[in-house]
Design a protein around this motif. Structure first.
Motif, short mmCIF file in Angstrom:
data_model
loop_
_atom_site.label_atom_id
_atom_site.label_comp_id
_atom_site.label_asym_id
_atom_site.label_seq_id
_atom_site.Cartn_x
_atom_site.Cartn_y
_atom_site.Cartn_z
N ALA A 140 -4.88 2.64 -8.53
CA ALA A 140 -3.70 3.46 -8.83
C ALA A 140 -3.45 3.48 -10.34
CB ALA A 140 -2.48 2.93 -8.10
N LYS A 183 0.83 -1.21 0.00
CA LYS A 183 0.00 0.00 0.00
C LYS A 183 0.86 1.26 0.00
CE LYS A 183 -4.49 -0.43 0.16
NZ LYS A 183 -5.05 -0.38 1.46
N ALA A 188 -6.69 -1.78 -4.75
CA ALA A 188 -5.82 -0.61 -4.61
C ALA A 188 -4.92 -0.45 -5.83
CB ALA A 188 -4.98 -0.75 -3.34
N LEU A 228 -5.80 -5.53 -1.71
CA LEU A 228 -4.64 -4.99 -2.42
C LEU A 228 -4.89 -4.89 -3.91
CD1 LEU A 228 -1.58 -6.65 -0.69
CD2 LEU A 228 -2.24 -4.28 -0.70
N ILE A 233 3.78 1.53 -1.35
CA ILE A 233 4.33 1.72 -2.70
C ILE A 233 3.26 2.26 -3.65
CG2 ILE A 233 5.57 0.58 -4.56
CD1 ILE A 233 6.55 -1.44 -2.55
N VAL A 234 2.00 1.78 -3.49
CA VAL A 234 0.91 2.31 -4.32
C VAL A 234 0.74 3.81 -4.06
CG1 VAL A 234 -1.59 2.27 -4.58
CG2 VAL A 234 -0.35 0.16 -4.57
N SER A 235 0.78 4.21 -2.78
CA SER A 235 0.67 5.64 -2.45
C SER A 235 1.81 6.42 -3.08
CB SER A 235 0.68 5.85 -0.95
OG SER A 235 -0.07 4.89 -0.30
N PHE A 256 3.26 -4.79 -10.27
CA PHE A 256 2.56 -4.90 -8.98
C PHE A 256 1.86 -6.25 -8.87
CE2 PHE A 256 2.62 -0.24 -8.23
CZ PHE A 256 2.93 -0.28 -6.91
N ALA A 267 -7.79 3.93 -3.62
CA ALA A 267 -6.55 3.15 -3.63
C ALA A 267 -5.94 3.07 -2.25
CB ALA A 267 -5.55 3.76 -4.60
N ILE A 268 -6.11 4.14 -1.44
CA ILE A 268 -5.46 4.13 -0.13
C ILE A 268 -6.35 3.49 0.93
CG2 ILE A 268 -4.71 5.69 1.69
CD1 ILE A 268 -3.51 7.36 -0.61
#
Lengths: 126, 235, 85
Positions: free
Chosen positions: C38, A33, C34, C31, A35-37, C73, C25-26
């Motif tokens: 993104a 999460k 998210a 996962l 890394i996504v941010s 990812f 996403a946050i």
């Protein structure tokens, strides 16, 4: 109208994305999460930089027929600022490299502790 | 609790700074300084119609050189981290079978995607596009190939050779700029002319350098993807 | 001149969607959701780049930011799920 200006809209959206991404980096506990941010933060900064180079009512920095139509035969009046675009171009590719590197670290960390929670990695904490 | 409070304070101060920046921002109405110089003299000095390409490959080519170096370093570090042991390397994992449609379509589409990537980076100086975009498009072709056939292996030797030869050639052309032009990575050689503006054989060495950068970026991103694909073998 | 206002309205709509997607996403627990959110943020960002007269940046963002990043990812997610099981 003041609000209908693409440069300002891009700037505002970029700033909002930066704040949201920062919030995620600080508040989340899962490494993926975080890394996504980080990628969201990256996108926001790129948007801010491109928005700073935008000039109202002008076209892309490519010299062709549009120079005569929009700029009245003068390149200076036809195109937007090319320098921020060139910087953002390389920044996106480097951002991909950084994301890939962070994910490789995340995989290594998961292999070591079988966990993605950032609070489990307290070896250097005292 | 304290943590959330601190985060809120940090975000609020960021919001305050950004709000003030946004309020005081005046959109520019004229090109000034270096941008005006690039816009006015880009066509006559460098000869590239796409001014972003002119900035990336000619005016600020040190940036690009550093950038491809960083990408190479990233690929090297990732391959160090994701290195497999000998027995994992030879292991074959069974994937769920891919669909007939994907396999047939990928056989038809992959050559076209590669061709489009090459088109994008050869025409980087006259149309939108260039080495980075073309390289990314080539890497997407590799992605499609991997999706259609999850057990396929990319020939590592080819990738390494393409990457090193194009990287060394960029440096060599840059050194050639010292001898024939005005300095390292200068794209215009004195006495050779720029070619007709807006055609494919124009703008000095920009198309050559950008094509090499495209090959290098494509090979590097394919290499990173290949490393992640191979790391799936490790249990 | 009229084009500018139409572009601005489209940009405001896309911008709202981007911020909502970023918050999803946050905040979302899953996962995979998210990661996809993104990717959507990156894809809409490339549309905004195109509106702001930056076609080169738009191409790069669409290919790298929303395509290849999302893919790696998912490679990592897949591996972590298999190691967990």
């Amino acid at each position: 109208m003041e609000i209908f200006e693409l440069g300002k809209i891009g700037l505002l959206i970029g700033f909002l994305l930066v704040i949201v991404g920062f919030w995620g980096v600080l508040q989340q506990k899962n490494i993926i999460k975080i890394i996504v941010s980080f990628t969201i933060l990256n996108t926001g900064i790129n948007l801010v930089m491109v928005a700073l180079g935008y000039v109202k009512g002008r076209t892309a920095p490519i010299i062709d027929d549009s120079v005569e139509q929009i700029g009245n035969h003068n390149v200076l009046n036809a195109i937007v600022d090319p320098v921020p675009q060139a910087l953002v171009l390389t920044a996106i590719v480097i951002g991909f490299g950084v994301t890939a590197l962070l994910l490789a670290y995340a995989m290594k960390l998961f292999k070591a502790k079988k966990s993605l929670d950032i609070n489990d990695f307290n070896d250097l904490k005292w | 609790m304290l943590r959330n409070l601190l985060i809120a304070i940090v975000l609020a101060s960021f919001g305050f700074i950004f709000y003030n920046l946004y309020q005081s921002y005046e959109p520019q109405t004229e090109l000034t300084g270096i941008a005006a110089h690039y816009a006015e003299n880009g066509a006559s000095e460098v000869g590239a119609a796409n001014l972003v390409t002119a900035v990336v490959v000619s005016y600020r080519s040190f940036d690009t050189l550093g950038e491809i170096t960083i990408l190479f370093l990233t690929a090297a570090i990732i391959s160090f981290f994701l290195k497999l042991s000998k027995e994992d390397e030879d292991k074959i994992i069974t994937h769920r079978g891919t669909s007939e449609i994907l396999q047939t379509a990928s056989a038809l589409l992959i050559p076209l995607i590669y061709l489009f990537g090459v088109y994008v980076f050869i025409n980087g100086h006259i149309t939108p596009g260039g080495g980075f975009q073309g390289g990314a498009i080539i890497a997407s072709g590799v992605v499609l190939a991997i999706m259609a056939n999850p057990n396929m292996t990319i020939n590592h030797t080819v990738i390494i050779w393409v990457e090193s030869i194009s990287g060394v050639s960029v440096i060599l052309i840059g050194v050639l700029g010292i001898i024939l032009g005005g300095g390292f990575l200068d794209s215009t050689f004195t006495g050779y002319g720029l070619g007709e503006f807006g055609t494919i054989f124009s703008a000095g060495t920009i198309p050559v350098i950008y094509s090499l950068v495209g090959l290098k970026v494509g090979a590097e991103i394919s290499n990173i993807l290949n490393l992640y694909q191979k790391s799936q073998k490790e249990a | 001149m009229n084009n500018e206002i139409i572009y601005s309205v489209v940009a405001i709509g896309i911008g709202l969607l981007m911020v909502i997607m970023a918050v999803i996403a946050i905040l979302n627990k899953k996962l995979s959701v998210a990661i996809i959110a993104a990717g959507v943020v990156s894809l809409f960002a490339s549309v905004l780049f195109l509106l702001m007269s930056a076609p080169d940046v738009a191409m790069t963002e669409a290919a790298i930011g929303s395509g290849l990043s999302t893919l790696i990812f998912f490679y990592v997610l897949n591996k972590i799920k298999r190691q967990n099981a």
